[in-house]
Design an enzyme around this catalytic site. Sequence first.
Site, PDB file in Angstrom:
ATOM      1  N   HIS A   1       6.019  11.519   9.641  1.00  0.00           N
ATOM      2  CA  HIS A   1       4.656  11.861   9.419  1.00  0.00           C
ATOM      3  C   HIS A   1       4.138  12.904  10.377  1.00  0.00           C
ATOM      4  O   HIS A   1       3.050  13.486  10.091  1.00  0.00           O
ATOM      5  CB  HIS A   1       3.903  10.618   9.781  1.00  0.00           C
ATOM      6  CG  HIS A   1       2.746  10.176   8.781  1.00  0.00           C
ATOM      7  ND1 HIS A   1       2.012  11.361   8.339  1.00  0.00           N
ATOM      8  CD2 HIS A   1       2.250   9.262   8.446  1.00  0.00           C
ATOM      9  CE1 HIS A   1       1.005  10.770   7.655  1.00  0.00           C
ATOM     10  NE2 HIS A   1       1.024   9.471   7.576  1.00  0.00           N
TER      11      HIS A   1
ATOM     12  N   ASP B   1       2.631  15.284   5.333  1.00  0.00           N
ATOM     13  CA  ASP B   1       1.571  14.488   4.939  1.00  0.00           C
ATOM     14  C   ASP B   1       1.887  13.211   3.996  1.00  0.00           C
ATOM     15  O   ASP B   1       2.864  13.513   2.960  1.00  0.00           O
ATOM     16  CB  ASP B   1       0.507  15.175   4.448  1.00  0.00           C
ATOM     17  CG  ASP B   1       0.087  16.128   5.650  1.00  0.00           C
ATOM     18  OD1 ASP B   1       0.063  15.745   6.826  1.00  0.00           O
ATOM     19  OD2 ASP B   1      -0.504  17.524   5.199  1.00  0.00           O
TER      20      ASP B   1
END
Length: 418
Positions: free
Chosen positions: A390, A394
């Site tokens: 992450h 995204d």
Amino acid sequence: MHVIKMPDIGEGIAEVELVAWHVKPGDDVAEDQVLADVMTDKANVEIPSPVVGKVLALGGEVGQTLAVGSELIRIEVAGEGRTAPAPAVAREETPRAAPAAPEPEPAAPRAPAAASPASAGDRPIASPSVRRRAWELEVDLAEVRGTGLGGRIMHGDLDAHASRAGARPVRSPPPPAAAAREQAPRDDEQRVPVIGVRRKIAQKMQEAKRRIPHFTYVEEIDVTELESLRGQLNAKWGSARPRLTLLPFLARAMVLAVRDFPQINARFDDEAGVVTRHGAVHIGVATQTDAGLMVPVLRHAEALDLWAASTEITRLAEAARAGRVTRDELTGSTITITSLGAIGGIASTPVINHPEVAIVGVNRIVERPMMRRGAVVPRMMMNLSSSFDHRVVDGLHAAEFVQAIRGLLEHPATLFVE
């Protein structure tokens, strides 16, 4: 007294892990007999004896870390002891943990001789990998002719013996009373040291989870048309071409999908703060072996057709399970596939192969009733459980990437349309 120190294995290795002893104090050892196995970051290495003599003391315990140059073992020798200039190390082709085994019987010193089976009472000289393969092939090493130095049994010797009829099984079924004993209450326990490859896997998984903020995205895919195409191709080509599994199709879909999502076919150096996006698609294929999980690499998947990819995936998996995969074949992946589909399960949360930023997990294919155009019809459904880093991927882009793979697999003709 001859002191053998931990030799310099090269490649900048400063310390190793002691994973197995093949001798104990009081044992007689022959020149070139393997004394111990040690583990570097990538490979299992055998340490042979440069002398003939008797073991006086061991320099460490299994699981202990030894620095290069530290004392490994002390051996009592007669006269010069036929000392060699320095112990040479025999490197295994792939990292593997030596299986726990009873302490070896004393091996009498022997000089190099013509290849012949080990005589009664002698312990055959062979590396841990040869011993493991012999167990898997149900071959008694005492009946194998060794062509190596001092009668040492090599992989080729084992293959030659196993190919001949009449190899004697060395495993026997459990006694009939075993089933009855299993029904009695048990209070035994077993302490299993986490060493060798198992320790390296544990460290790598812990490091990946510690450094990478994972998130997992699960999507179901209708693979009915894909399975139909796969069956037709296998039926058409038969034995003339390699049998196609799901993985070559998935690899092809990933190759096409990362063109629009280059940030996913990448490696993240979080210490330098640099993401390297790769044009080449080197797909790691997570493979379960007796020694633990290995990830051989399907290199340049973007340049392979379905059958070439299938051939290479099969070769890499077989090499990993047989212990023949090389160090280069285990490094350099840019994205990884992991599959538990053959076992079952509807979803998983795979751990990213650090320093990559994505891993695609395959779950089982099941036939389920689905609604299509207002009617309930049977369809072949499969879940993809994919994890992403992450920090650099995204959630939106990860979802779009998986949806791109879904579209390609649900409409398999698009796999071949540029």
